[in-house]
Design an enzyme around this catalytic site. Sequence first.
Site, PDB file in Angstrom:
ATOM      1  CB  SER A   1      -0.917  -0.120   1.073  1.00 48.56           C
ATOM      2  OG  SER A   1      -1.330   1.328   1.293  1.00 48.56           O
TER       3      SER A   1
ATOM      4  CE1 TYR B   1      -3.843  -1.488   5.821  1.00 46.48           C
ATOM      5  CE2 TYR B   1      -3.571   0.803   4.814  1.00 46.48           C
ATOM      6  CZ  TYR B   1      -3.718  -0.785   4.754  1.00 46.48           C
ATOM      7  OH  TYR B   1      -3.932  -1.253   3.299  1.00 46.48           O
TER       8      TYR B   1
HETATM    9  C1  8X3 Z   1      -4.886   1.659   1.312  1.00 45.51           C
HETATM   10  C2  8X3 Z   1      -4.398   2.960   1.047  1.00 45.51           C
HETATM   11  O1  8X3 Z   1      -4.458   5.258   1.714  1.00 45.51           O
HETATM   12  O2  8X3 Z   1      -6.217   4.046   2.780  1.00 45.51           O
HETATM   13  O3  8X3 Z   1      -3.966   0.617   1.382  1.00 45.51           O
HETATM   14  O4  8X3 Z   1      -3.875   3.790   3.563  1.00 45.51           O
HETATM   15  S1  8X3 Z   1      -4.750   4.109   2.384  1.00 45.51           S
END
Ligand code: 8X3
Length: 259
Positions: free
Chosen positions: A144, A157
């Site tokens: 990501s 995340y």
């Molecule tokens: C998803 C991209 O910008 O929501 O992996 O982190 S973001």
Amino acid sequence: MSDERTTSTGSRPLAVVTGASSGIGEATARHLAAAGFHVLCAARRTERIEALAAEIGGTAVACDVTDDDAVAALAALVQERGGELAVLVNNAGGAFGLTPVADADPEQWRAMYDVNVIGLMRVTRALLPALIASGAGVICNVGSTAGRVAYEGGAGYTAAKHGTKVVTETLRLELFDQPVRVCEVAPGMVHTEEFSLVRFGGDQAKADAVYAGVPDPLVADDVADAITWVVTRPPHVNIDSLVIKPRAQAAQHKVHRIS
Ligand code: 8X3
């Protein structure tokens, strides 16, 4: 390209896609099947992957990447089908919450690390012998842009997706003398039915606000197309890392919105 990709025994080469029940994983399973692979569609939600597998001529495999036994069963199925795996797409992952560090929930952080990093390790470790046995295996990890930058509320995340990136790089070093390519496709803003909905615990309004006014965010097919391109390069060509964003997203925080 369709169904012309065959092994020495005349069968379609095997590809495993984790998180195949929706979004990027589901789209990737479709694209790989169209490119001539027999796709093992791995995910927890059996109804969805059974319908997908029936549609694309693949095989559904109930598999939670955080579960040792489930991953062992996936590896056993690959062995039953000849023990050679051409493609592994480690797509299972996700974001849970968008909370500042000051208010972070350790369980959410643990769950994100579990699926985005340890799950990827568990599946890769189990399928590596089959990837090597194929003589020209390729692993494509779905990272990501969150594995490249930081953003407010995203630390759990972004830390996990930085983990995805670093595990990918480490694996490439460790497998430098093996017939296995190690690649990462790192998408930015992709409008899928579930990613943001899961992040916001089912709050559709919050999920929709992420994409509000953005002209043409990426969709799952765009990323599946990129993954399929990466894994179908000739065996000597390793695409280390491919970052893919919509034109409207010049940078993580700089997104063009028209309303
Ligand atoms: C998803 C991209 O910008 O929501 O992996 O982190 S973001």
